[in-house]
Write an enzyme that holds these catalytic residues in place. Structure first.
Site, PDB file in Angstrom:
ATOM      1  N   CYS A   1       6.995  12.712  -6.093  1.00 15.25           N
ATOM      2  CA  CYS A   1       6.555  11.324  -5.984  1.00 15.25           C
ATOM      3  C   CYS A   1       6.362  10.717  -7.374  1.00 15.25           C
ATOM      4  O   CYS A   1       5.556  11.197  -8.162  1.00 15.25           O
ATOM      5  CB  CYS A   1       5.262  11.207  -5.192  1.00 15.25           C
ATOM      6  SG  CYS A   1       4.859   9.481  -4.904  1.00 15.25           S
TER       7      CYS A   1
ATOM      8  N   THR B   1      12.723   8.739  -4.753  1.00  9.13           N
ATOM      9  CA  THR B   1      13.111   7.491  -5.416  1.00  9.13           C
ATOM     10  C   THR B   1      13.320   7.664  -6.926  1.00  9.13           C
ATOM     11  O   THR B   1      12.808   8.605  -7.533  1.00  9.13           O
ATOM     12  CB  THR B   1      12.038   6.424  -5.190  1.00  9.13           C
ATOM     13  OG1 THR B   1      10.782   6.945  -5.644  1.00  9.13           O
ATOM     14  CG2 THR B   1      11.919   6.054  -3.730  1.00  9.13           C
TER      15      THR B   1
ATOM     16  N   ASN C   1       9.003   0.620  -4.707  1.00  7.33           N
ATOM     17  CA  ASN C   1       7.665   0.718  -4.139  1.00  7.33           C
ATOM     18  C   ASN C   1       6.784   1.530  -5.069  1.00  7.33           C
ATOM     19  O   ASN C   1       7.237   2.437  -5.763  1.00  7.33           O
ATOM     20  CB  ASN C   1       7.693   1.330  -2.731  1.00  7.33           C
ATOM     21  CG  ASN C   1       7.599   2.838  -2.747  1.00  7.33           C
ATOM     22  OD1 ASN C   1       6.513   3.421  -2.824  1.00  7.33           O
ATOM     23  ND2 ASN C   1       8.751   3.502  -2.711  1.00  7.33           N
TER      24      ASN C   1
ATOM     25  N   GLY D   1      18.770   9.052   0.500  1.00 11.23           N
ATOM     26  CA  GLY D   1      18.925   8.081  -0.573  1.00 11.23           C
ATOM     27  C   GLY D   1      19.962   7.024  -0.264  1.00 11.23           C
ATOM     28  O   GLY D   1      21.158   7.290  -0.300  1.00 11.23           O
TER      29      GLY D   1
ATOM     30  N   GLY E   1      15.582   6.069   4.785  1.00 19.32           N
ATOM     31  CA  GLY E   1      14.277   5.549   4.396  1.00 19.32           C
ATOM     32  C   GLY E   1      14.191   4.051   4.488  1.00 19.32           C
ATOM     33  O   GLY E   1      13.987   3.472   5.561  1.00 19.32           O
TER      34      GLY E   1
ATOM     35  N   GLY F   1       2.000   4.793  -3.800  1.00 15.40           N
ATOM     36  CA  GLY F   1       1.099   5.786  -4.391  1.00 15.40           C
ATOM     37  C   GLY F   1       0.439   6.682  -3.358  1.00 15.40           C
ATOM     38  O   GLY F   1      -0.740   7.024  -3.469  1.00 15.40           O
TER      39      GLY F   1
HETATM   40  C1  LIG Z   1       7.708   2.445   0.885  1.00 14.62           C
HETATM   41  C2  LIG Z   1       8.159   3.857   0.629  1.00 14.62           C
HETATM   42  C3  LIG Z   1       7.243   4.908   0.734  1.00 14.62           C
HETATM   43  C4  LIG Z   1       7.638   6.222   0.502  1.00 14.62           C
HETATM   44  N1  LIG Z   1       6.737   7.230   0.641  1.00 14.62           N
HETATM   45  C5  LIG Z   1       7.129   8.526   0.479  1.00 14.62           C
HETATM   46  C6  LIG Z   1       6.229   9.605   0.694  1.00 14.62           C
HETATM   47  O1  LIG Z   1       5.065   9.416   1.046  1.00 14.62           O
HETATM   48  N2  LIG Z   1       6.677  10.881   0.513  1.00 14.62           N
HETATM   49  C7  LIG Z   1       7.970  11.140   0.139  1.00 14.62           C
HETATM   50  O2  LIG Z   1       8.349  12.308   0.005  1.00 14.62           O
HETATM   51  N3  LIG Z   1       8.851  10.134  -0.051  1.00 14.62           N
HETATM   52  C8  LIG Z   1       8.464   8.840   0.105  1.00 14.62           C
HETATM   53  N4  LIG Z   1       9.373   7.820  -0.077  1.00 14.62           N
HETATM   54  C9  LIG Z   1      10.757   8.141  -0.473  1.00 14.62           C
HETATM   55  C10 LIG Z   1      11.695   8.167   0.738  1.00 14.62           C
HETATM   56  O3  LIG Z   1      11.298   9.124   1.688  1.00 14.62           O
HETATM   57  C11 LIG Z   1      13.142   8.428   0.292  1.00 14.62           C
HETATM   58  O4  LIG Z   1      13.215   9.700  -0.320  1.00 14.62           O
HETATM   59  C12 LIG Z   1      13.664   7.396  -0.677  1.00 14.62           C
HETATM   60  O5  LIG Z   1      13.201   6.126  -0.332  1.00 14.62           O
HETATM   61  C13 LIG Z   1      15.187   7.356  -0.753  1.00 14.62           C
HETATM   62  O6  LIG Z   1      15.758   7.051   0.511  1.00 14.62           O
HETATM   63  P1  LIG Z   1      16.207   5.568   0.956  1.00 14.62           P
HETATM   64  O7  LIG Z   1      17.057   5.023  -0.145  1.00 14.62           O
HETATM   65  O8  LIG Z   1      16.923   5.744   2.250  1.00 14.62           O
HETATM   66  O9  LIG Z   1      14.942   4.783   1.100  1.00 14.62           O
HETATM   67  C14 LIG Z   1       8.987   6.492   0.142  1.00 14.62           C
HETATM   68  C15 LIG Z   1       9.903   5.438   0.039  1.00 14.62           C
HETATM   69  C16 LIG Z   1       9.508   4.131   0.279  1.00 14.62           C
HETATM   70  C17 LIG Z   1      10.529   3.023   0.172  1.00 14.62           C
END
Ligand SMILES: Cc1cc2nc3c(=O)[nH]c(=O)nc-3n(C[C@H](O)[C@H](O)[C@H](O)COP(=O)(O)O)c2cc1C
Ligand SMILES: Cc1cc2nc3c(=O)[nH]c(=O)nc-3n(C[C@H](O)[C@H](O)[C@H](O)COP(=O)(O)OP(=O)(O)OC[C@H]3O[C@@H](n4cnc5c(N)ncnc54)[C@H](O)[C@@H]3O)c2cc1C
Ligand code: FES
Lengths: 241, 304
Positions: free
Chosen positions: B131, B194, B69, B244, B266, B72
């Protein structure tokens, strides 16, 4: 979310398939809504418009565009799919119109079928313009005709119907409103050409399809909108290109 | 009865399952699918001082067992979040939530955290210094221990709730950054955000994402996240929220055994909106199978 059973799958053209599914249809509230399908082996779901629906069955039409839709086309009858249903706002048919024109391009044609049916049930018979690249791509012309609609088909290369783009032939009809779905370039051309109001259905790459990830946001005159939740249908008056 | 409740610096959660920031909006869409009060807590979309549109679309790409993703940090700004979102949340979620804060300067982080003072349905502040999808700031705070320390120090001073710092995996040594945050008073660490990544559309011969690069998440990153949580547990004393790639109940157990006190889920919420509910329902049975009566007993188990 729900589990849906594939009742039939039929090839409409060399790369386009029609699939009917049974399951809980109560999620679907309006024409122009879409579903998001889990396909084994793919992380993200695949969004497809609802082409037709009654209380028990739903019809989807999809073009094989990549690996996901290819896998979908090879699914067997009576196998099951995990589908998020009734997503998006859909077309608003409670607008005051008497002669709507439905304009579809390629894989934008499917949602217009259920829209035409719904309008028909309201006592309004729409005119329909369908645009495809070439003769081999054409589908559903007869289905719209069977609803009693005036249908005009055009192809870019002129191998079937009128030659040209939907915007070249749309003025053959009298209309006071447009409902369209198709590639963004086509939507923009319709927007520029028509002097009446209308509703336009957009596509965007989606993370969730139900409004949670902000993956599909676009700018409108009235602020940011999520194509999946606040769309996919936008009113002409709010669109920013 | 298996005990599922965990404690994050004084905030008690009925279970360790927390939807991650950016993957759960403000919870509303999910509350239409199930009663989200079963969640330990949930983390709101990242908030900045000013409203942000974020990046151009396409913002989403797929990869094997995961997604990219480049949203932003689209968000309506801290004022709107305080005045509207946090108030509306009360209608469908009765527990405290986690507020995720981002900024482009130390002052912006500080401003947002100060603005959250006295708001009782925020139980914890997650400071995102990781981020990958914004030009300046964001991740650069998370890749330099000195900057990380600076942000931590500033927000801890003005916060009236525990401050957890969310770290990026896009560094050589994540423990170094974590230690810098710990020494400046962070109550806990969240890891990971990410991984910086990209995809190319071979038909168009162009990057899929308008932003060119984005952040990889989903099951593909689970082993990376697990390894980092394991390393962090060895080096810091404050609690860790493991994030993660978690996609099933076994992953939650693994993450906790690596050292996480709680976990965030997430991307899986985006493809299976019921995933957190499913995992919460499966946790007691899974622990019973392992002969464990209190989930806290598995935290860091792999280190013993
Ligand atoms: C679409 C999307 C938007 C995200 N927006 C944020 C955000 O605004 N702030 C943040 O700290 N992490 C954000 N993340 C990261 C997630 O909170 C998480 O740390 C990351 O996706 C890893 O976890 P997962 O593999 O379970 O998705 C975002 C992830 C995704 C996929
Ligand atoms: C609201 C909506 C309704 C749609 N309705 C229909 C329909 O009725 N019939 C039809 O044939 N197609 C429709 N599409 C397009 C369809 O979703 C894509 O063709 C499909 O996702 C391609 O998947 P793939 O795995 O075959 O292709 P790949 O290119 O391998 O897919 C890779 C990724 O990109 C995404 N993607 C690729 N093309 C598109 C696209 N055009 N729009 C959105 N995401 C895309 C995929 O979902 C996937 O996440 C619709 C799209 C949207 C957003
Ligand atoms: S695709 Fe997630 S908000 Fe639209």
């Amino acid at each position: 979310m729900g589990i849906y059973t594939i009742e039939s799958i039929r090839q409409l053209t060399y790369d386009t398939y029609e699939m009917t599914l049974s399951g809980d249809m109560s999620w679907i509230k309006a024409p122009g809504q879409f579903v998001n399908i889990k396909i084994d082996g793919f992380f993200l779901r695949r969004p497809l418009s609802v082409c037709d629906i009654d209380d028990r069955y739903m019809t989807l039409i999809f073009k094989v565009a990549g690996e996901g839709t290819k896998a979908l086309s090879m699914m067997k009858v009576s196998s099951q799919l995990d589908i998020l249903c009734g997503l998006g706002n859909g077309y608003d048919i409670n607008v005051s119109i008497s002669e709507p024109l439905l304009i579809g391009g390629g894989c934008g044609v499917p949602p217009l079928y259920y829209l035409a049916k719904t309008l028909k049930n309201k006592g309004i018979t729409p005119s329909v313009v369908l645009g495809f690249n070439k003769k081999e791509d054409v589908f559903y012309e007869d289905k719209f005709k069977a609803l009693g609609c005036n249908v005009c088909v055009c192809t870019v290369d002129g191998s079937y119907g009128y030659i040209g783009l939907v915007t070249d032939i749309m003025d053959m009809f009298d209309y006071d409103y447009t409902f369209s779905c198709g590639p963004e370039g086509m939507l923009k051309a319709i927007y520029d050409k028509s002097i009446v109001s209308g509703q336009f259905s957009f596509e965007e790459r989606m993370g969730c399809g139900f409004g949670a990830c902000m993956g599909c946001t676009c700018k409108t005159k009235y602020g940011y909108k999520r194509i999946c939740k606040d769309g996919p249908v936008l009113f002409k008056e709010e669109i920013l290109w | 009865m298996v005990n599922l409740s965990v404690n994050l610096s004084g905030l008690t959660l009925s279970n360790p399952i927390i939807p991650a920031s950016g993957c759960f909006g403000y919870g509303k869409e999910f509350s239409e699918y199930y009663d989200i009060n079963i969640l330990g807590s949930f983390c709101m979309k990242g908030t900045t001082k000013e409203p942000r549109f974020g990046n151009e679309t396409p913002r989403i790409a797929e990869s094997s067992s995961g997604m990219l993703n480049s949203v932003g940090l689209q968000n309506p700004g801290i004022e709107h979040v305080v005045q509207q979102e946090l108030k509306e949340i009360r209608a469908y979620y009765s527990k405290p939530v986690i507020a995720n804060i981002s900024g482009f300067s130390v002052e912006e982080y500080e401003y947002c955290v100060r603005r959250l003072r006295g708001i009782d349905n925020v139980g914890l502040i997650e400071v995102n210094i990781s981020c990958p999808n914004v030009e300046q700031g964001g991740m650069s705070f998370g890749t330099d221990p000195e900057m990380a320390a600076k942000v931590t120090k500033a927000v801890v001073k003005v916060a009236d709730k525990p401050v957890y710092v969310k770290l990026t995996p896009n560094v050589t040594d994540i423990t170094e950054i974590a230690k810098a945050c710990e020494s400046e008073g962070a109550s806990g660490i969240c890891a990971i955000n990410t991984l910086s990544a990209m995809r190319i559309d071979i038909k168009k011969q162009k990057p899929v994402l308008a932003n060119i690069t984005g952040g990889l998440s989903g099951p593909a990153v689970f082993p990376v996240a697990l390894r980092m949580v394991y390393q962090l547990y060895k080096e810091i004393k404050i609690p860790i929220i493991g994030i993660g790639g978690i996609s099933k109940v076994e992953d939650v157990i693994e993450m906790m055994m690596a050292g996480a006190t709680a976990v965030q889920i997430g991307s899986l919420n985006l493809v299976d909106p019921y995933i957190c509910k499913t995992i919460i329902n499966q946790l007691p049975g899974m622990l019973e199978q392992l002969g464990i009566d209190d989930i806290n007993k598995i935290v860091g188990a792999a280190h013993r």
